[in-house]
Design an enzyme around this catalytic site. Sequence first.
Site, PDB file in Angstrom:
ATOM      1  N   CYS A  34       4.676   6.429   9.656  1.00  0.00           N
ATOM      2  CA  CYS A  34       4.330   7.797   8.587  1.00  0.00           C
ATOM      3  C   CYS A  34       5.135   8.925   8.638  1.00  0.00           C
ATOM      4  O   CYS A  34       4.291   9.668   7.778  1.00  0.00           O
ATOM      5  CB  CYS A  34       2.667   8.841   8.746  1.00  0.00           C
ATOM      6  SG  CYS A  34       1.437   7.113   9.304  1.00  0.00           S
TER       7      CYS A  34
ATOM      8  N   ILE B 110      -4.433   7.175   7.253  1.00  0.00           N
ATOM      9  CA  ILE B 110      -5.434   6.481   5.071  1.00  0.00           C
ATOM     10  C   ILE B 110      -3.713   5.567   4.344  1.00  0.00           C
ATOM     11  O   ILE B 110      -3.169   6.157   3.668  1.00  0.00           O
ATOM     12  CB  ILE B 110      -5.686   7.906   4.733  1.00  0.00           C
ATOM     13  CG1 ILE B 110      -6.971   8.249   5.543  1.00  0.00           C
ATOM     14  CG2 ILE B 110      -5.684   6.596   2.977  1.00  0.00           C
ATOM     15  CD1 ILE B 110      -7.504   9.323   4.340  1.00  0.00           C
TER      16      ILE B 110
ATOM     17  N   THR C  28       3.127   2.077   9.846  1.00  0.00           N
ATOM     18  CA  THR C  28       2.193   2.626  11.299  1.00  0.00           C
ATOM     19  C   THR C  28       1.568   1.144  11.579  1.00  0.00           C
ATOM     20  O   THR C  28       2.611   0.344  11.465  1.00  0.00           O
ATOM     21  CB  THR C  28       1.091   2.645  10.273  1.00  0.00           C
ATOM     22  OG1 THR C  28      -0.157   3.582  11.756  1.00  0.00           O
ATOM     23  CG2 THR C  28       0.099   2.006   9.545  1.00  0.00           C
ATOM     24  N   TYR C  29       0.641   1.784  12.633  1.00  0.00           N
ATOM     25  CA  TYR C  29       0.655   0.529  13.972  1.00  0.00           C
ATOM     26  C   TYR C  29      -0.690  -0.053  13.632  1.00  0.00           C
ATOM     27  O   TYR C  29      -1.747   1.651  13.438  1.00  0.00           O
ATOM     28  CB  TYR C  29       0.436   0.364  15.075  1.00  0.00           C
ATOM     29  CG  TYR C  29       0.310  -0.008  16.401  1.00  0.00           C
ATOM     30  CD1 TYR C  29      -1.075   0.846  17.069  1.00  0.00           C
ATOM     31  CD2 TYR C  29       0.669  -1.513  16.720  1.00  0.00           C
ATOM     32  CE1 TYR C  29      -1.467  -0.506  17.420  1.00  0.00           C
ATOM     33  CE2 TYR C  29       0.507  -1.964  17.480  1.00  0.00           C
ATOM     34  CZ  TYR C  29      -0.285  -2.195  18.228  1.00  0.00           C
ATOM     35  OH  TYR C  29      -1.506  -2.230  19.798  1.00  0.00           O
TER      36      TYR C  29
ATOM     37  N   PHE D 164      -8.281   2.948   5.801  1.00  0.00           N
ATOM     38  CA  PHE D 164      -7.838   3.450   6.394  1.00  0.00           C
ATOM     39  C   PHE D 164      -7.646   3.011   7.880  1.00  0.00           C
ATOM     40  O   PHE D 164      -8.025   1.700   8.455  1.00  0.00           O
ATOM     41  CB  PHE D 164      -9.070   4.894   6.749  1.00  0.00           C
ATOM     42  CG  PHE D 164     -10.540   4.497   6.642  1.00  0.00           C
ATOM     43  CD1 PHE D 164     -11.174   3.798   6.021  1.00  0.00           C
ATOM     44  CD2 PHE D 164     -11.196   4.529   8.204  1.00  0.00           C
ATOM     45  CE1 PHE D 164     -12.300   3.453   5.732  1.00  0.00           C
ATOM     46  CE2 PHE D 164     -12.406   2.961   8.523  1.00  0.00           C
ATOM     47  CZ  PHE D 164     -13.103   3.300   7.390  1.00  0.00           C
TER      48      PHE D 164
ATOM     49  N   ARG E  80       0.473  -1.325  -0.058  1.00  0.00           N
ATOM     50  CA  ARG E  80       0.086  -0.109   0.022  1.00  0.00           C
ATOM     51  C   ARG E  80       1.080   1.358  -0.075  1.00  0.00           C
ATOM     52  O   ARG E  80       1.666   1.273   0.386  1.00  0.00           O
ATOM     53  CB  ARG E  80      -0.879  -0.119   1.503  1.00  0.00           C
ATOM     54  CG  ARG E  80      -0.415  -0.274   2.260  1.00  0.00           C
ATOM     55  CD  ARG E  80      -1.297   0.709   4.178  1.00  0.00           C
ATOM     56  NE  ARG E  80       0.080   0.586   5.063  1.00  0.00           N
ATOM     57  CZ  ARG E  80       0.895   0.789   5.415  1.00  0.00           C
ATOM     58  NH1 ARG E  80       1.746   1.691   5.158  1.00  0.00           N
ATOM     59  NH2 ARG E  80       1.946   0.836   6.729  1.00  0.00           N
ATOM     60  N   GLY E  81       0.159   2.401  -0.516  1.00  0.00           N
ATOM     61  CA  GLY E  81       0.985   3.574  -0.026  1.00  0.00           C
ATOM     62  C   GLY E  81       1.449   3.562   1.468  1.00  0.00           C
ATOM     63  O   GLY E  81       0.828   3.417   2.391  1.00  0.00           O
TER      64      GLY E  81
END
Lengths: 156, 354
Positions: B193, B162, B90-91, B175, B85-86
């Site tokens: 991020c 997102i 993240t967690y 998201f 994904r872009g």
Amino acid sequence: MLLSAAFRGASRASSRFSPRLATSSLPSRSIVTLRFTKDHELLKYDDETKIGTISVTDYAQKSLGDVVFVELPAKGTSVAQGDQIGAVESVKAASDIYSPVSGDVVEVNETLNDQPGLINKSPEDKAWLCKIAITKPNEVDELMNAEQYKAHCEEH
Amino acid sequence: MTLPPILYHYFTLPLPYAPTLALQNLIHGIQLAQRRTASNVHQDYLLLLQHRPVYTAGRRQNEDSVRDERDRLTRMGADFEATERGGQLTYHGPGQLVGYPLLDLGRTSPAMPVRDYVCRLQRTLQAHLQGAHGIASAPSDNTGVFLDDGDGRGAKSKIASIGVQVRHRLTTHGFALNVTPSPLPWFDQVVACGLADVKATAIAGRSQSTPEDAVSVEGEIAGIVDTFGRIFSRDMERLELKQGEVADAILELEDIARKRETSVITIAGTSSHGHILCPPGFREARLEVKKEFNLDQCTVNKRCPSQEARNQQQKRPARVFGVGLASRGAALRDLRLGGLPHAIFSSSINSASI
């Protein structure tokens, strides 16, 4: 006079050693076909060298938003038509790119590593993604031409 | 041409990351295949769920760049997965609502541009926060949902992220919205991020309508589904798990999640006291835990009624034991907890989660 002779000489010399260069310096003599895919990839096919230059279309770059990262295939990779050959990342969305034709990747545009935003500024020219030595030229004819692509964009 | 409804499903058990990603890719493949044969046979879906503790990296991050982080974070007891994904690191974990819209952006004429899709995801989250909780988001150049910290210096916290992937105009990933405080200490362990100055925040504690103790992921589902349908101009319909490949795959994933049900032990950062959550009826935790810890001192003491009461409210398995530890910096993995498959243990994370 001297200038045009030099020019002629130069172009003849370059056409001996590098037909591709001749094509780009003398656009009126090149046989470059433009073809498009439903997924908004653009193929510029030089049927003398059998090299296809792949990029995304202007429509695609508008749809994506600001490009922050470009994933390119490795030089030497063999691809079949429809294979995933990379991705473009924009605003947290990674959009996959597919090869319009089968062939071998002979060159990738390393500029995009440092300047991914070039895709927004010059999607169909300076921000070409990779060049493919095409193995099945008939695949090129199956793709859409500019008019068909324009209609496709309007409908879809 | 009316568009078909988006079929949504909420998973009640936290899901392990890798099999969930496999489900997304399976549905993507089905949509792609069906779309090739006939138009409008394939469906759009919205999967709503929580994950077990996991850190995920985005497409840009190759193996070399994440190797150190991967080692560090897995040693703390979380999973680590690289994705396509872009977005960046993240967690995901309990207390955070994750949404995976699996949509065909090409259903409309003209197709929905990727940029517009991401914008609508963002608007859905912002509208839900405002409508359900009176939480106003702060504008930002970065993708995601941010709140002003109100400290007069313009500092912001991030409440939702997102990150999506688009293949042939079919979307996957989506998201993540922090609901309870549980995810926050896990975010503190990393620069998420790629934003070094931004801390994570959650609905709990910020909501104007719901007290912190009463906020739950399940409580957000109805509002999110409703708002999603409004912003995307689509009817939302609950997915019936009766028949078909997608229904079967969803049931299979729920089965996997049930079998892997774990207890998480987390230890407070400031003291070496923690809690073990076990399924109800589990009595032997104290003895088993004492045996398993390879630490100098370990006392398993009395149950914590207040923590139990909190868990009862959130309908989590609720037998809680206190655990005292001698060394604060310790981290163990794969603790066997008297018959339960495994438990994640970390000394530096302060959150109680399943």
